[in-house]
Every structure is written in C-alpha cells, then in structure tokens.
Write a protein that holds these residues in place. Structure first.
Motif, PDB file in Angstrom:
ATOM      1  N   LYS A  64     -41.387  -0.551 -25.206  1.00 26.87           N
ATOM      2  CA  LYS A  64     -42.733  -0.045 -24.929  1.00 26.87           C
ATOM      3  C   LYS A  64     -43.527  -1.037 -24.077  1.00 26.87           C
ATOM      4  O   LYS A  64     -44.302  -0.626 -23.201  1.00 26.87           O
ATOM      5  N   LYS A  65     -43.344  -2.328 -24.326  1.00 23.48           N
ATOM      6  CA  LYS A  65     -44.045  -3.342 -23.525  1.00 23.48           C
ATOM      7  C   LYS A  65     -43.659  -3.234 -22.055  1.00 23.48           C
ATOM      8  O   LYS A  65     -44.513  -3.342 -21.166  1.00 23.48           O
ATOM      9  N   ILE A  66     -42.365  -3.020 -21.789  1.00 24.77           N
ATOM     10  CA  ILE A  66     -41.904  -2.876 -20.402  1.00 24.77           C
ATOM     11  C   ILE A  66     -42.508  -1.618 -19.778  1.00 24.77           C
ATOM     12  O   ILE A  66     -43.008  -1.641 -18.645  1.00 24.77           O
ATOM     13  N   ALA A  67     -42.467  -0.519 -20.525  1.00 29.00           N
ATOM     14  CA  ALA A  67     -43.008   0.738 -20.011  1.00 29.00           C
ATOM     15  C   ALA A  67     -44.503   0.623 -19.738  1.00 29.00           C
ATOM     16  O   ALA A  67     -45.002   1.101 -18.706  1.00 29.00           O
ATOM     17  N   ASP A  68     -45.239  -0.016 -20.643  1.00 30.15           N
ATOM     18  CA  ASP A  68     -46.689  -0.184 -20.470  1.00 30.15           C
ATOM     19  C   ASP A  68     -46.991  -1.068 -19.263  1.00 30.15           C
ATOM     20  O   ASP A  68     -47.914  -0.783 -18.483  1.00 30.15           O
ATOM     21  N   TYR A  69     -46.227  -2.145 -19.113  1.00 30.48           N
ATOM     22  CA  TYR A  69     -46.451  -3.052 -17.974  1.00 30.48           C
ATOM     23  C   TYR A  69     -46.205  -2.321 -16.649  1.00 30.48           C
ATOM     24  O   TYR A  69     -47.012  -2.429 -15.716  1.00 30.48           O
ATOM     25  N   GLU A  79     -49.026   0.067 -15.933  1.00 28.78           N
ATOM     26  CA  GLU A  79     -50.246  -0.636 -15.489  1.00 28.78           C
ATOM     27  C   GLU A  79     -50.129  -1.107 -14.045  1.00 28.78           C
ATOM     28  O   GLU A  79     -51.110  -1.097 -13.295  1.00 28.78           O
ATOM     29  N   GLU A  80     -48.936  -1.520 -13.641  1.00 31.91           N
ATOM     30  CA  GLU A  80     -48.719  -2.051 -12.297  1.00 31.91           C
ATOM     31  C   GLU A  80     -48.333  -0.970 -11.287  1.00 31.91           C
ATOM     32  O   GLU A  80     -48.135  -1.272 -10.105  1.00 31.91           O
ATOM     33  N   GLY A  81     -48.215   0.259 -11.736  1.00 35.00           N
ATOM     34  CA  GLY A  81     -47.854   1.356 -10.839  1.00 35.00           C
ATOM     35  C   GLY A  81     -46.407   1.305 -10.378  1.00 35.00           C
ATOM     36  O   GLY A  81     -46.081   1.721  -9.261  1.00 35.00           O
ATOM     37  N   ILE A  82     -45.525   0.814 -11.243  1.00 38.89           N
ATOM     38  CA  ILE A  82     -44.111   0.680 -10.909  1.00 38.89           C
ATOM     39  C   ILE A  82     -43.333   1.810 -11.571  1.00 38.89           C
ATOM     40  O   ILE A  82     -43.455   2.051 -12.776  1.00 38.89           O
ATOM     41  N   LYS A  83     -42.537   2.497 -10.791  1.00 38.92           N
ATOM     42  CA  LYS A  83     -41.786   3.634 -11.302  1.00 38.92           C
ATOM     43  C   LYS A  83     -40.612   3.179 -12.160  1.00 38.92           C
ATOM     44  O   LYS A  83     -39.871   2.280 -11.791  1.00 38.92           O
ATOM     45  N   ILE A  84     -40.453   3.819 -13.310  1.00 37.67           N
ATOM     46  CA  ILE A  84     -39.253   3.635 -14.121  1.00 37.67           C
ATOM     47  C   ILE A  84     -38.317   4.796 -13.797  1.00 37.67           C
ATOM     48  O   ILE A  84     -38.574   5.937 -14.156  1.00 37.67           O
ATOM     49  N   SER A  85     -37.233   4.482 -13.091  1.00 36.49           N
ATOM     50  CA  SER A  85     -36.324   5.538 -12.626  1.00 36.49           C
ATOM     51  C   SER A  85     -35.381   6.033 -13.706  1.00 36.49           C
ATOM     52  O   SER A  85     -34.798   7.111 -13.572  1.00 36.49           O
ATOM     53  N   GLY A  86     -35.201   5.232 -14.753  1.00 37.39           N
ATOM     54  CA  GLY A  86     -34.296   5.680 -15.796  1.00 37.39           C
ATOM     55  C   GLY A  86     -34.264   4.751 -16.985  1.00 37.39           C
ATOM     56  O   GLY A  86     -34.649   3.580 -16.897  1.00 37.39           O
TER      57      GLY A  86
END
Length: 290
Positions: free
Chosen positions: A233-238, A241-248
């Motif tokens: 969750k910390k990675i997803a939240d960060y 917040e930074e506008g970085i896409k999580i592709s998978g």
C-alpha cells in the motif's frame, strides 16, 4: 525503433523473469542483457550462440621493463592515488587497481610506462528461433561495465535495424551505478520492478530520481504482492501521489517458486495467475511504447 529498459533499485525483484516473459509475448524483439557483471537472461532464454567477441575495457598502465631506468619516480608516495604501483627492485603494476589516470606515464622520464587496452570480457550474440539475444560477461574484478553496456546496446540497435525489429527490450542491472545509467541512456520507456519490502520502497524512490533526471517515461510493477500488504500500500500510495503509473502487480506464489526449475512461467505454467498477470503487465507496458 523503441527501447524498453527494465530496471530495479535493488537486486532480486524479478526484473529478469519479467524481461524473459516479455520475450515470449513480443517475439519480434531484440533482447539485450545489460547486467554485464551477473548476466542471467540467457539462462532462461537459452539462445543458440552464433558469435562472440572480446571486450576491451578502460586502458591500464603497463611497464616496459627494458626501458625502465629504476629511478623510482612512479613509486613516490601519494603519486598513484589508487595504489596501483607497488615497490620492489622494479615498479610492480597492479592492473586491477589502475584507473588509467596517466600520472605515472607523465612522471616517467624514460617513457617506459604506457596505457594499453586489456581484454576484460566477452560479448555474445545468439538466437532463440528468430529472436536475437545479445549479452555480455565482464571478467571478475574488471572495470568498464558502463562502456560494455553501451557496446551491447549499439550491437542490439544495429541488429534491430538490419533485421527490421521494432523493439529492443533491455534487462538492466540492479542499483544506480554507471551500468544502469548507460542502460537508461536514450531509452524510450523504463519499467521499474519493485517489491513490498522496506529496501524495495527506498530503492524505488532512488531509481525514480535517476529516471526523472533523464526525463524517461516510467511505470512501476510491484512484484511479490502478498508478502506484505502494508508495504504494498505504501508503494501504491507513493506512486499515486507522484503521478506514476503502476502497470501491474504480480502475486507471490510459493508453490510456483519452489517447483520452478529455471523456466518461464508463461511456458511452464501458462494457466497460472502469475502468467495471466504477466500478460496484463505486458499489455499495459506496450501501451506506453506507442
């Protein structure tokens, strides 16, 4: 022609497995393993090696004993800041310590010291069916990993142009060193593979600073999901917040990990959840390459 580089701030996040999986899903690519200190993409892909060439790294100091007048100038205290010159009846040069700074060649009155290239590893070119695979192996203890990465990428580009390949997929080394910077240079998209551990989070933030400096579009893949939901969750939240896409997100499968014998899940377990997640990951990453 596009270049996708797969990186990670720390080792062991699974970037090579993901790179190998992408080779299954995008067969008309050129694969380049730029982790030249510890290449292992070829262990998964098992290419048929067609050619190999010697790699010559940075130049090092070499003493011509027949010209040496034993004046001792090159052995003076604090002259060689890298401690590459030992004392004896004649100077003793340690090529593993030498950084090619030229100081010893300048102070030598007899011209007995020169800088010469040395063979520092090998670069291999092979094929898996019609898919080119380029990788290099730097000899243990030798310098010049960044330069070797540049040569591997240049070979991959030439092969891609010659054979009409539209994509080069690069498996970078872990960390933030010069070999990673060389792998990122002039790439079109970077996929950062991380994991839900404290070191994974810390190194993700550090590698994002590097990609931001080079202004390379990035997306993130969270591997080993399920081992720590809080860190996940910390990675997803960060990233949010930074506008970085999580592709998978790739689930951690203990049974699959224990039973895997150096095989790519898309081949060994095509119906597994991990294989389906890898397919979805490639779909999302491929959208960034258009």
């Amino acid at each position: 022609m596009k270049e996708l580089v797969i990186i990670s701030g720390k080792g062991g996040t699974g970037k090579t497995l993901i790179t190998a999986s992408f080779s299954i899903l995008k067969k008309d690519s050129v694969m380049a393993d730029c982790d030249v200190d510890t290449p292992n993409l070829h262990l998964l892909l098992k290419p048929h090696i067609m050619s190999e060439e010697d790699y010559y790294g940075p130049k090092v100091a070499v003493l011509n004993k027949s010209k040496c007048i034993m004046c001792g100038k090159c052995m003076e205290k604090n002259l060689c800041r890298f401690h590459a010159i030992g004392k004896g009846e004649m100077p003793v040069f340690n090529s593993f310590y030498c950084r090619g700074c030229k100081v010893c060649t300048i102070v030598c009155p007899a011209g007995a010291i020169t800088l010469e290239e040395r063979r520092s590893g090998k670069i291999y070119k092979g094929y898996v069916e019609d898919m080119p695979v380029i990788y290099g192996q730097l000899s243990p203890g030798y310098l010049g990993s960044g330069k070797m990465v540049v040569q591997i990428k240049n070979i991959a580009r030439n092969v891609a142009l010659k054979e009409g390949k539209e994509l080069i997929i690069i498996d970078s080394s872990a960390g933030l060193g010069c070999n990673v910077i060389s792998a990122l240079s002039n790439s079109d998209v970077a996929l950062i593979v991380t994991e839900p551990t404290l070191s994974g989070i810390s190194d993700l933030i550090r590698i994002l600073d590097v990609t931001d400096y080079f202004q390379i579009p990035v997306s993130v893949c969270i591997n080993k999901c399920g081992i720590n939901r809080e860190n996940e969750k910390k990675i997803a939240d960060y990233c949010n917040e930074e506008g970085i896409k999580i592709s998978g997100k790739l689930s951690f499968d203990m049974e699959l990990a224990m039973n895997n014998k150096g095989q790519i899940p898309l081949i060994s377990s095509p119906e597994s959840n991990l294989s389906k997640e890898l397919i979805n990951l490639w779909h999302e990453v491929s959208l960034l390459l258009k």
